[in-house]
Design an enzyme around this catalytic site. Structure first.
Site, PDB file in Angstrom:
ATOM      1  N   GLU A  33      23.148  49.173  43.209  1.00 42.72           N
ATOM      2  CA  GLU A  33      22.079  49.860  42.499  1.00 42.72           C
ATOM      3  C   GLU A  33      22.040  49.265  41.101  1.00 42.72           C
ATOM      4  O   GLU A  33      22.962  49.458  40.314  1.00 42.72           O
ATOM      5  CB  GLU A  33      22.357  51.362  42.500  1.00 42.72           C
TER       6      GLU A  33
ATOM      7  N   GLU B  42      15.221  44.387  30.676  1.00 45.97           N
ATOM      8  CA  GLU B  42      15.683  45.771  30.587  1.00 45.97           C
ATOM      9  C   GLU B  42      16.363  45.994  29.234  1.00 45.97           C
ATOM     10  O   GLU B  42      17.327  45.304  28.905  1.00 45.97           O
ATOM     11  CB  GLU B  42      16.678  46.078  31.716  1.00 45.97           C
TER      12      GLU B  42
ATOM     13  N   LYS C 108      36.511  52.850  39.816  1.00 40.48           N
ATOM     14  CA  LYS C 108      36.677  52.187  38.511  1.00 40.48           C
ATOM     15  C   LYS C 108      35.493  52.630  37.659  1.00 40.48           C
ATOM     16  O   LYS C 108      34.385  52.095  37.777  1.00 40.48           O
ATOM     17  CB  LYS C 108      36.673  50.658  38.710  1.00 40.48           C
TER      18      LYS C 108
ATOM     19  N   CYS D 183      18.289  54.201  34.469  1.00 39.92           N
ATOM     20  CA  CYS D 183      17.915  53.029  35.281  1.00 39.92           C
ATOM     21  C   CYS D 183      16.461  53.089  35.708  1.00 39.92           C
ATOM     22  O   CYS D 183      15.793  52.075  35.790  1.00 39.92           O
ATOM     23  CB  CYS D 183      18.832  52.900  36.495  1.00 39.92           C
TER      24      CYS D 183
HETATM   25  P1  NAD Z   1      27.576  46.982  33.715  1.00 38.72           P
HETATM   26  O1  NAD Z   1      27.073  46.105  34.817  1.00 38.72           O
HETATM   27  O2  NAD Z   1      27.911  46.364  32.423  1.00 38.72           O
HETATM   28  O3  NAD Z   1      28.883  47.772  34.179  1.00 38.72           O
HETATM   29  C1  NAD Z   1      28.898  48.618  35.308  1.00 38.72           C
HETATM   30  C2  NAD Z   1      30.326  48.718  35.827  1.00 38.72           C
HETATM   31  O4  NAD Z   1      30.732  47.438  36.306  1.00 38.72           O
HETATM   32  C3  NAD Z   1      31.358  49.107  34.763  1.00 38.72           C
HETATM   33  O5  NAD Z   1      32.321  49.968  35.342  1.00 38.72           O
HETATM   34  C4  NAD Z   1      31.980  47.773  34.409  1.00 38.72           C
HETATM   35  O6  NAD Z   1      33.290  47.886  33.922  1.00 38.72           O
HETATM   36  C5  NAD Z   1      31.980  47.077  35.751  1.00 38.72           C
HETATM   37  N1  NAD Z   1      32.051  45.610  35.692  1.00 38.72           N
HETATM   38  C6  NAD Z   1      31.605  44.795  34.704  1.00 38.72           C
HETATM   39  N2  NAD Z   1      31.876  43.499  35.010  1.00 38.72           N
HETATM   40  C7  NAD Z   1      32.486  43.504  36.216  1.00 38.72           C
HETATM   41  C8  NAD Z   1      33.002  42.486  37.056  1.00 38.72           C
HETATM   42  N3  NAD Z   1      32.954  41.194  36.714  1.00 38.72           N
HETATM   43  N4  NAD Z   1      33.564  42.833  38.241  1.00 38.72           N
HETATM   44  C9  NAD Z   1      33.625  44.131  38.609  1.00 38.72           C
HETATM   45  N5  NAD Z   1      33.167  45.147  37.838  1.00 38.72           N
HETATM   46  C10 NAD Z   1      32.596  44.840  36.653  1.00 38.72           C
HETATM   47  O7  NAD Z   1      26.467  48.115  33.553  1.00 38.72           O
HETATM   48  P2  NAD Z   1      26.439  49.255  32.441  1.00 38.72           P
HETATM   49  O8  NAD Z   1      26.038  48.640  31.155  1.00 38.72           O
HETATM   50  O9  NAD Z   1      27.681  50.064  32.532  1.00 38.72           O
HETATM   51  O10 NAD Z   1      25.263  50.183  32.988  1.00 38.72           O
HETATM   52  C11 NAD Z   1      23.934  50.000  32.700  1.00 38.72           C
HETATM   53  C12 NAD Z   1      23.221  49.309  33.840  1.00 38.72           C
HETATM   54  O11 NAD Z   1      23.340  50.068  35.044  1.00 38.72           O
HETATM   55  C13 NAD Z   1      21.730  49.170  33.606  1.00 38.72           C
HETATM   56  O12 NAD Z   1      21.319  47.887  34.008  1.00 38.72           O
HETATM   57  C14 NAD Z   1      21.126  50.227  34.534  1.00 38.72           C
HETATM   58  O13 NAD Z   1      19.791  49.997  34.932  1.00 38.72           O
HETATM   59  C15 NAD Z   1      22.067  50.188  35.679  1.00 38.72           C
HETATM   60  N6  NAD Z   1      21.995  51.421  36.457  1.00 38.72           N
HETATM   61  C16 NAD Z   1      21.396  51.378  37.687  1.00 38.72           C
HETATM   62  C17 NAD Z   1      21.262  52.538  38.437  1.00 38.72           C
HETATM   63  C18 NAD Z   1      20.616  52.523  39.784  1.00 38.72           C
HETATM   64  O14 NAD Z   1      20.763  53.477  40.508  1.00 38.72           O
HETATM   65  N7  NAD Z   1      19.888  51.477  40.144  1.00 38.72           N
HETATM   66  C19 NAD Z   1      21.768  53.746  37.938  1.00 38.72           C
HETATM   67  C20 NAD Z   1      22.372  53.751  36.674  1.00 38.72           C
HETATM   68  C21 NAD Z   1      22.480  52.570  35.949  1.00 38.72           C
END
Ligand code: NAD
Length: 496
Positions: free
Chosen positions: A257, A389, A182, A291
């Site tokens: 992550e 963040e 997804k 991230c």
């Molecule tokens: P997000 O949490 O908003 O979304 C990530 C994914 O989760 C998307 O595909 C979204 O559709 C899905 N999602 C959202 N709500 C959900 C739910 N209730 N159930 C299941 N899936 C759901 O994050 P984002 O804004 O897309 O990405 C940015 C974040 O990701 C930042 O916090 C960043 O630090 C983090 N990130 C972490 C790493 C790492 O390796 N630690 C790497 C890249 C990004």
């Protein structure tokens, strides 16, 4: 306009059981061009019924298809073919990624190489994999029977989407799992390339499935599906908390992550020029949507004023502009919602620190999600811009007086993803690295990874570590099989 890629699809479907399909209910959502914020395509909006269909296809491929039963070498051959094809699409992928996410084209270009390497690395690893066998002389032999866990649910974010998808697809597929991906709803374009790549590499039908859609609909249905025993998630810490709770009733395996607010610590004895280059790159590359961004810079007081002055001058000089222009260093943020979030933190920052560079929309870029590289100095440790963040081109700088204070400031946050230390003293660097609460530390360097090393965060930045064999372990069960040699000595219950 040259910046609109050729072959841009008008609609992005799901990929289920080897077919490109729309949502069962016909729902769609709009996908925006981050430079104009105009809709350039629609994508199928998956709901529970679509996720059910994708999980059914993946489960059928897992239970009855060849993939989990193949020799590791056979799977590895296909993964290497995938890597070759990904590499050969570098230019097309970079253009798609840059257009959809607003990443500068020069920074999007490396992403295919990194994605290909994720397949090559796990293909090699699975061939070299060894498992344990133990002998108890004359009595017993025990061995590990490694098995893929089943249908893996992979949920990914929008920053460097294709590369982060490959980071999960590589080890999941190498382990013999079948998958439902997804991808993030802000950036579905590059993920739409996977189906063609996997078909060309002859990955068996049903092994890879993709459902587009919103997190709270498609993502939620995947997390709650009883036939998906493991979820690998990358995204915000708050989303991770929600997913954790939704996995709990099923006791699913989880790899998380999550977010970060990583410190970059610059001691007075550091090579200041290199430290400035690296700390600028660390927070302004990938538009600050990284991230592991070093978004809190701690500088020893003796060099603080000089550091702030030189850092701010360089930040003001960064080229912000059209992501497709090779001169661009910071492009446009991914989506107007995210742009608003970052701009609101800049407003908050005005009362929490001294603004020395940027501070809003750059001159001459009146539309789209452009933000000038923004630097706040003299920030208080309890300030929101120091604690939360922001995930954009915004950095907070703060002075410290000694090692103990630097460590306490570095650890004074709920996050613990990465840390960067700049010093010429070897002992100081290692002592600091060993005490800082971070999953990954870079000494006198920045974010260059070795895929064999653990990847992941501590505290609110993650759960579990992937990287190397740890990733394969996450996607496999390790069953212990015991064989008795000779007589079995058993207490004879009921025999007397
Ligand atoms: P997000 O949490 O908003 O979304 C990530 C994914 O989760 C998307 O595909 C979204 O559709 C899905 N999602 C959202 N709500 C959900 C739910 N209730 N159930 C299941 N899936 C759901 O994050 P984002 O804004 O897309 O990405 C940015 C974040 O990701 C930042 O916090 C960043 O630090 C983090 N990130 C972490 C790493 C790492 O390796 N630690 C790497 C890249 C990004």
């Amino acid at each position: 306009m040259t910046r609109i890629p050729e072959n841009l699809p008008a609609h992005i479907p799901h990929y289920i059981g080897g077919r490109r399909v729309d949502s069962i209910g016909g729902e769609r959502f709009d996908v925006l061009d981050p430079v104009t914020n105009e809709t350039y395509a629609t994508a199928a909006a998956g709901r529970k019924a679509d996720v059910d269909a994708a999980v059914d296809a993946a489960r059928e491929a897992f239970l009855h298809g060849p993939w989990p039963r193949m020799k590791n070498r056979q799977r590895a051959r296909i993964l290497h073919r995938i890597a070759d094809i990904v590499e050969s699409r570098d230019a097309e992928l970079a253009v798609f990624e840059s257009f959809d996410s607003g990443l500068p084209i020069t920074q999007a270009r490396g992403q295919a190489q990194r994605a290909a390497e994720n397949f090559r690395f796990f293909a090699d690893l699975v061939v070299a994999q060894r498992d344990d066998t133990y002998k108890v002389p004359g009595t017993q032999v025990n061995y590990v029977n490694r098995k893929p866990k089943g249908v893996a649910g992979l949920i990914t974010p929008w920053n460097t989407p294709f590369m982060l998808e490959s980071w999960k697809l590589g080890p999941a597929l190498a382990s013999g799992c079948t998958v439902v991906l997804k991808p993030a709803e802000f950036t579905p374009l590059s993920a739409s390339l996977w189906a063609g790549i996997f078909e060309e590499a002859e990955l068996p039908t049903g092994v890879f499935n993709l459902v587009n859609g919103l997190g709270e609909e498609a993502g939620d249905a995947l997390v709650k599906h009883p036939d998906v025993p493991l979820i690998s998630f990358t995204g915000e810490s708050s989303t991770g908390q929600l997913i954790f709770a939704n996995c709990a009733p099923h006791l699913k395996a989880m790899s998380m992550e999550l977010g970060g607010k990583s410190p970059a610590v610059v001691f007075a004895d550091a090579d200041l020029e290199k430290a400035i280059d690296s700390t600028l790159f660390g927070v302004f590359s990938l538009n600050g949507e990284r991230c592991t961004a070093g978004s809190r810079i701690l500088v020893e007081r003796g060099v603080y004023d000089e550091f702030v002055e030189r850092y701010a001058a360089r930040a003001r000089n960064i080229v912000v502009g059209d992501p497709s222009d090779p001169r661009t260093e910071v492009g446009s943020l991914v989506h107007p919602e995210h742009f608003q979030k970052v701009m609101s933190y800049i407003e908050i920052g005005r009362s929490e620190g001294r603004l020395v560079a940027g501070g809003g929309r750059p001159e001459g870029l009146d539309t789209g999600n452009f933000v000038a590289p923004t630097v706040f100095a003299d920030v208080r440790p309890d300030a929101r811009i120091f604690q939360e963040e922001i995930f954009g081109p915004v950095v907070a700088i703060i002075p410290f007086d000694d090692d103990a204070e630097a460590l306490s400031l570095a650890n004074d946050t709920r996050y613990g993803l990465a840390a960067y230390v700049w010093t010429s003293k070897l002992e100081r660097a290692h002592l600091f690295a060993q005490s800082v609460e971070a999953g990954m530390v870079w000494l006198n360097s920045h974010n260059v990874r070795d895929l064999r090393s653990p990847f992941g965060g501590v505290k609110a930045s993650g759960l579990g570590h992937e990287g190397g064999y740890r990733s394969l372990d996450f996607y496999s069960d390790q069953q212990a099989v015991h064989i008795t040699l000779g007589d079995v000595h058993t207490a004879r219950f009921g025999a007397h």
